[in-house]
Scaffold this motif. Structure first.
Motif, PDB file in Angstrom:
ATOM      1  N   ARG A   1       0.790  -1.229   0.000  1.00 16.71           N
ATOM      2  CA  ARG A   1       0.000   0.000   0.000  1.00 16.71           C
ATOM      3  C   ARG A   1       0.824   1.282   0.000  1.00 16.71           C
ATOM      4  N   ASP A   2       2.131   1.194  -0.208  1.00 15.28           N
ATOM      5  CA  ASP A   2       2.931   2.407  -0.344  1.00 15.28           C
ATOM      6  C   ASP A   2       2.784   2.988  -1.750  1.00 15.28           C
ATOM      7  N   GLY A   3       3.379   4.165  -1.963  1.00 21.13           N
ATOM      8  CA  GLY A   3       3.371   4.763  -3.293  1.00 21.13           C
ATOM      9  C   GLY A   3       4.289   4.025  -4.246  1.00 21.13           C
ATOM     10  N   SER A   4       4.101   4.260  -5.532  1.00 16.08           N
ATOM     11  CA  SER A   4       4.896   3.561  -6.545  1.00 16.08           C
ATOM     12  C   SER A   4       6.383   3.867  -6.421  1.00 16.08           C
ATOM     13  N   TYR A   5       6.731   5.057  -5.908  1.00 15.75           N
ATOM     14  CA  TYR A   5       8.138   5.419  -5.757  1.00 15.75           C
ATOM     15  C   TYR A   5       8.830   4.564  -4.693  1.00 15.75           C
ATOM     16  N   PHE A   6       8.062   3.948  -3.783  1.00 17.43           N
ATOM     17  CA  PHE A   6       8.613   2.981  -2.834  1.00 17.43           C
ATOM     18  C   PHE A   6       8.502   1.555  -3.370  1.00 17.43           C
ATOM     19  N   GLU A   7       7.366   1.249  -3.982  1.00 19.60           N
ATOM     20  CA  GLU A   7       7.139  -0.121  -4.464  1.00 19.60           C
ATOM     21  C   GLU A   7       8.175  -0.545  -5.500  1.00 19.60           C
ATOM     22  N   GLN A   8       8.614   0.397  -6.337  1.00 18.76           N
ATOM     23  CA  GLN A   8       9.581   0.045  -7.381  1.00 18.76           C
ATOM     24  C   GLN A   8      10.865  -0.518  -6.778  1.00 18.76           C
TER      25      GLN A   8
END
Length: 405
Positions: A281-288
């Protein structure tokens, strides 16, 4: 039926082309927002973190698509606008060469861009820039004898918050450059090992193996927030350390981190849903960076059991499909930063979310994904992160299996 995600690399390529057209300004020779958006520090210019994520996506793409290679040099050149040549670090904002608002985690991502650009192009200038920056990064180790918490990488030039993202990202940069400067390799590998040893001893929660955020050097109480990228970057470094040392110590750490990263019962999954529908559930800038960590784990550790490899494949594929189906703008094909399917475009919520999740959560937009009037707004960080989600995901899932949605 609407078109489905089939080729994550091609999707990422299209995103890079899209954000380059939207944000690169030939006159200014930098990324430039036509309208202020998330990641801007004034009406038009972006903080270096946003720039680094976007540049890394360009370089990732150029590894696969030759037509992106001409973008590497103008992309890498942007960083020079942020450099403090006396300190040899890069500030958060463009400056005249004297700004000291320097974050070691941002600069570690800049170093990664430079080293990867060298790997893709063979241009030694990028390697020299990366080497100089890695040497600066290594000066950020906390050597304060009066610190209550010893060791760890400082977050900022003047703020000795010892955080997970900086410590692991510096370790990653050291391991990257070690491959290309063999006469200095031991120094970089040893420093990376020191970083990850500290990370595990000080910031890993033994109960779930997740990595906590950090601790001020004047304190001993850890900030227990657990972001996906802190696990992902630590996993990348630990797996790479095992690859270069063959020390089983690093493999054990990497195995535990990888298992935690796909455990749907841990903190950074949204556990308001049944197990089958939980997601990061984090933002894409963390998920990447979590996706990159899982991909690095499979790359660097050949002994991973097939069953574990299959679980990682399936979890990444599931998240790629969700990201594509929920966060892609149906009008222009670009992405917002959210990974939460209810925090998306209203028309997507009204159709796909309600169909797939029911009325579990109300519709909303994250503040970082909307403009001053509350309308959806995309930004450079969102474009770069989305491209990296797909480029990194494609290392594990090069082709997405057909699916019904």
């Amino acid at each position: 039926m609407a078109a489905q995600l089939r080729d994550p690399n091609r999707e990422a390529y299209n995103i890079v082309c899209g954000f380059w057209r939207e944000f690169y300004n030939n006159h200014e020779r930098t990324f430039w927002a036509k309208k202020k958006c998330n990641g801007c520090y004034d009406d038009h210019k972006f903080v270096i973190w946003s720039v680094a994520v976007a540049v890394q996506a360009v370089v990732d793409g150029a590894r696969l698509f030759n037509e992106l290679k001409p973008l590497i040099d103008p992309a890498i050149q942007i960083f020079q606008k942020y450099k403090n040549p006396k300190i040899r670090g890069y500030s958060a904002a463009e400056n005249a060469g004297d700004d000291k608002d320097i974050y070691y985690d941002d600069d570690a991502q800049v170093a990664s861009c430079m080293i990867t650009a060298y790997e893709v192009t063979g241009n030694k200038l990028y390697l020299d820039q990366g080497r100089e920056l890695v040497h600066f990064l290594m000066t950020g180790w906390n050597n304060n004898p009066d610190a209550r918490t010893k060791g760890g990488m400082c977050w900022h030039l003047t703020n000795h918050y010892l955080n997970a993202c900086t410590t692991a990202e510096v370790a990653k940069a050291c391991l990257q450059i070690a491959k290309f400067i063999p006469q200095e390799a031991k120094m970089y590998i040893d420093f990376a090992a020191k970083c990850i040893d500290w990370q595990i001893k000080v910031l890993q929660d033994p109960s779930d193996k997740l990595i906590m955020d950090g601790v001020q050097d004047t304190e001993v109480n850890v900030n227990t927030m657990k972001w996906t990228y802190n696990l992902g970057t630590t996993l990348s470094a630990a797996a790479n350390l095992y690859y270069v040392t063959r020390d089983s110590h690093w493999k054990q750490i990497a195995d535990e981190l990888a298992e935690a990263g796909i455990n749907r019962g841990v903190f950074f999954y949204d556990r308001d849903y049944d197990d089958s529908k939980r997601y990061w559930r984090d933002g894409s800038y963390f998920e990447q960076l979590l996706i990159e960590g899982l991909a690095d784990y499979l790359l660097y550790i050949p002994e991973v059991p097939q069953s574990m490899g299959d679980r990682i494949h399936d979890e990444i594929q599931r998240h790629l499909i969700m990201f594509y189906e929920f966060m892609k703008d149906p009008r222009d094909g670009m992405y917002i930063q959210s990974f939460e399917p209810n925090r998306t475009y209203k028309e997507v919520y009204d159709t796909k979310y309600v169909k797939h999740f029911g009325n579990q959560k109300e519709w909303s937009l994250k503040d970082e994904d909307k403009d001053g009037d509350g309308n959806p707004q995309k930004c450079l960080m969102g474009g770069g992160a989305a491209a990296r989600v797909f480029f990194q995901g494609a290392r594990v899932v090069p082709k997405v299996d057909p699916y019904d949605f």
